[in-house]
Design a protein around this motif. Structure first.
Motif, PDB file in Angstrom:
ATOM      1  N   THR A  35       0.851  -1.190   0.000  1.00 24.05           N
ATOM      2  CA  THR A  35       0.000   0.000   0.000  1.00 24.05           C
ATOM      3  C   THR A  35       0.890   1.243   0.000  1.00 24.05           C
ATOM      4  OG1 THR A  35      -0.080  -0.161   2.375  1.00 24.05           O
ATOM      5  CG2 THR A  35      -1.925  -1.134   1.164  1.00 24.05           C
ATOM      6  N   GLY A  36       0.293   2.397   0.265  1.00 22.99           N
ATOM      7  CA  GLY A  36       1.052   3.651   0.250  1.00 22.99           C
ATOM      8  C   GLY A  36       0.861   4.351  -1.083  1.00 22.99           C
ATOM      9  N   THR A  38       3.208   5.163  -3.177  1.00 22.02           N
ATOM     10  CA  THR A  38       4.207   4.752  -4.173  1.00 22.02           C
ATOM     11  C   THR A  38       3.668   3.815  -5.263  1.00 22.02           C
ATOM     12  OG1 THR A  38       5.927   5.083  -2.547  1.00 22.02           O
ATOM     13  CG2 THR A  38       6.496   3.722  -4.448  1.00 22.02           C
ATOM     14  N   LEU A  61       1.414  -7.050   2.278  1.00 22.56           N
ATOM     15  CA  LEU A  61       2.480  -6.987   3.281  1.00 22.56           C
ATOM     16  C   LEU A  61       1.998  -6.793   4.715  1.00 22.56           C
ATOM     17  CD1 LEU A  61       4.845  -4.423   1.565  1.00 22.56           C
ATOM     18  CD2 LEU A  61       5.463  -6.767   2.166  1.00 22.56           C
ATOM     19  N   ASP A  62       0.983  -5.913   4.879  1.00 21.87           N
ATOM     20  CA  ASP A  62       0.725  -5.451   6.247  1.00 21.87           C
ATOM     21  C   ASP A  62      -0.671  -4.877   6.415  1.00 21.87           C
ATOM     22  OD1 ASP A  62       1.249  -3.265   4.648  1.00 21.87           O
ATOM     23  OD2 ASP A  62       3.051  -2.636   5.710  1.00 21.87           O
ATOM     24  N   ILE A 125       9.115   2.070   0.191  1.00 24.79           N
ATOM     25  CA  ILE A 125      10.121   2.175   1.256  1.00 24.79           C
ATOM     26  C   ILE A 125       9.772   3.381   2.130  1.00 24.79           C
ATOM     27  CG2 ILE A 125      11.690   3.528  -0.219  1.00 24.79           C
ATOM     28  CD1 ILE A 125      14.062   2.096   1.214  1.00 24.79           C
ATOM     29  N   PHE A 133       6.071  -2.999   7.277  1.00 21.67           N
ATOM     30  CA  PHE A 133       6.184  -2.190   8.492  1.00 21.67           C
ATOM     31  C   PHE A 133       7.376  -2.689   9.314  1.00 21.67           C
ATOM     32  CE2 PHE A 133       1.699  -0.359   8.480  1.00 21.67           C
ATOM     33  CZ  PHE A 133       2.131   0.952   8.460  1.00 21.67           C
ATOM     34  N   ASN A 157       2.718   8.729   8.022  1.00 23.14           N
ATOM     35  CA  ASN A 157       1.452   8.165   7.563  1.00 23.14           C
ATOM     36  C   ASN A 157       0.252   8.984   8.027  1.00 23.14           C
ATOM     37  OD1 ASN A 157       3.018   6.301   6.376  1.00 23.14           O
ATOM     38  ND2 ASN A 157       2.343   4.549   7.554  1.00 23.14           N
ATOM     39  N   PHE A 160      -2.555  10.450   5.723  1.00 24.89           N
ATOM     40  CA  PHE A 160      -3.723   9.709   5.245  1.00 24.89           C
ATOM     41  C   PHE A 160      -4.889   9.756   6.247  1.00 24.89           C
ATOM     42  CE2 PHE A 160      -0.076   7.464   3.196  1.00 24.89           C
ATOM     43  CZ  PHE A 160      -0.386   7.798   1.887  1.00 24.89           C
ATOM     44  N   LYS A 194      12.763  10.223  -0.131  1.00 22.21           N
ATOM     45  CA  LYS A 194      13.207   8.831  -0.077  1.00 22.21           C
ATOM     46  C   LYS A 194      14.689   8.676  -0.416  1.00 22.21           C
ATOM     47  CE  LYS A 194       9.030   7.497   0.890  1.00 22.21           C
ATOM     48  NZ  LYS A 194       8.102   6.775   0.050  1.00 22.21           N
TER      49      LYS A 194
HETATM   50  C1  GLP Z   1       3.803   2.537   4.951  1.00 22.39           C
HETATM   51  C2  GLP Z   1       3.682   1.119   4.406  1.00 22.39           C
HETATM   52  C3  GLP Z   1       4.855   0.754   3.519  1.00 22.39           C
HETATM   53  C4  GLP Z   1       5.116   1.873   2.524  1.00 22.39           C
HETATM   54  C5  GLP Z   1       5.450   3.143   3.260  1.00 22.39           C
HETATM   55  C6  GLP Z   1       5.749   4.306   2.325  1.00 22.39           C
HETATM   56  O1  GLP Z   1       4.525   2.596   6.126  1.00 22.39           O
HETATM   57  N1  GLP Z   1       3.550   0.137   5.436  1.00 22.39           N
HETATM   58  O2  GLP Z   1       4.571  -0.466   2.867  1.00 22.39           O
HETATM   59  O3  GLP Z   1       6.173   1.518   1.678  1.00 22.39           O
HETATM   60  O4  GLP Z   1       4.333   3.490   4.048  1.00 22.39           O
HETATM   61  O5  GLP Z   1       4.571   4.966   1.935  1.00 22.39           O
HETATM   62  P1  GLP Z   1       4.441   5.865   0.669  1.00 22.39           P
HETATM   63  O6  GLP Z   1       4.485   4.966  -0.504  1.00 22.39           O
HETATM   64  O7  GLP Z   1       3.083   6.515   0.803  1.00 22.39           O
HETATM   65  O8  GLP Z   1       5.554   6.830   0.698  1.00 22.39           O
END
Ligand code: GLP
Length: 233
Positions: A35-36, A38, A61-62, A125, A133, A157, A160, A194
């Motif tokens: 998720t996220g 990315t 993943l989570d 990431i 996580f 996070n 969101f 990142k």
């Molecule tokens: C969360 C998720 C990760 C994800 C990360 C980065 O913590 N558990 O799987 O890679 O956020 O989020 P984003 O892609 O929004 O930068």
């Protein structure tokens, strides 16, 4: 690691889609999903394509502890909205955030991963180098576990959620050892925030301090980054 540097997240999404397509053409049946923000352009490119996943399985993943599929911040909800409602899989697994018995839930999830070995795992990431996580300090051989989220992850996070206090403090996550069992791994990262994590992952030592650095020990990793995320390499 195979490094692909793209102009922006849109081009990255197209490249990510191509990795999924190649895996599917090579008969991949189990896809590890993330998720996220990315992977969104990759999911959009998949959605716009004629790839068919109705004979495939997905394993995420989570998931946040305490959130269920009706909560709009849950990862199950995110996956339904951004992929599954448009590209259904035969079966889609995520950890059950509403299961309070962590021992029971993590064992159940490990069994799912064992019975559905992942052919292609997509990863984002975190700014602190986390994958799934798996926060800094997580062991390289860890399996599914309940994670106490770091302040840095909760802060990142929070965008969101309506406010930071609503971000759950705990999550269930596949471990680094679980991720490393995937046959092929695709990690994507976009944006300057990142850059440091990408540098640590690719050029730094393999260390628990940067969980993504364990991927240096995997023999089939493709990394897609934009110029900003690659700026410190
Ligand atoms: C969360 C998720 C990760 C994800 C990360 C980065 O913590 N558990 O799987 O890679 O956020 O989020 P984003 O892609 O929004 O930068």
């Amino acid at each position: 690691m195979k490094l692909i540097i793209v102009k922006d997240q849109n081009e990255g999404g197209q490249k990510g889609y191509e990795v999924f397509k190649a895996a599917k053409d090579a008969n991949a049946k189990v896809f590890g999903l993330a998720t996220g923000s990315t992977p969104l352009t990759t999911y959009a490119a998949i959605t716009a394509s004629d790839l068919d996943f109705t004979d495939a399985t997905s394993v995420n993943l989570d998931e946040y502890v305490g959130l269920g599929e009706k909560d709009s911040q849950s990862y199950r909800y995110f996956m339904n909205e951004n992929l599954f409602s448009k590209k259904p899989f035969k079966t889609s697994y995520l950890p059950n955030g509403l299961e309070e018995d962590a021992e029971k839930e993590t064992k159940r999830y490990d069994k799912i991963i064992e019975e559905n070995p992942i052919d292609l795992q997509i990863l984002g990431i975190g700014k602190n180098g986390h994958i799934g996580f798996n926060e800094p300090g997580t062991a390289g051989d860890s399996l599914t576990h309940k994670v106490h989220l770091t302040e840095s992850t909760i802060k990142s996070n929070a965008r969101f959620f309506e406010n930071e206090a609503d971000v759950p403090n705990y999550a269930y996550s596949m471990g680094i050892g679980s991720i490393m069992k995937s046959k092929k791994i695709l990690l994507e990262a976009f944006g300057e925030s990142k850059a440091e994590a990408i540098k640590g992952m690719i050029e730094g030592p393999v260390t628990e301090d940067v969980p993504a650095s364990f991927l240096q020990n995997h023999d089939d990793v493709t990394v897609i980054v934009d110029e900003a995320a690659a700026s410190l390499l």
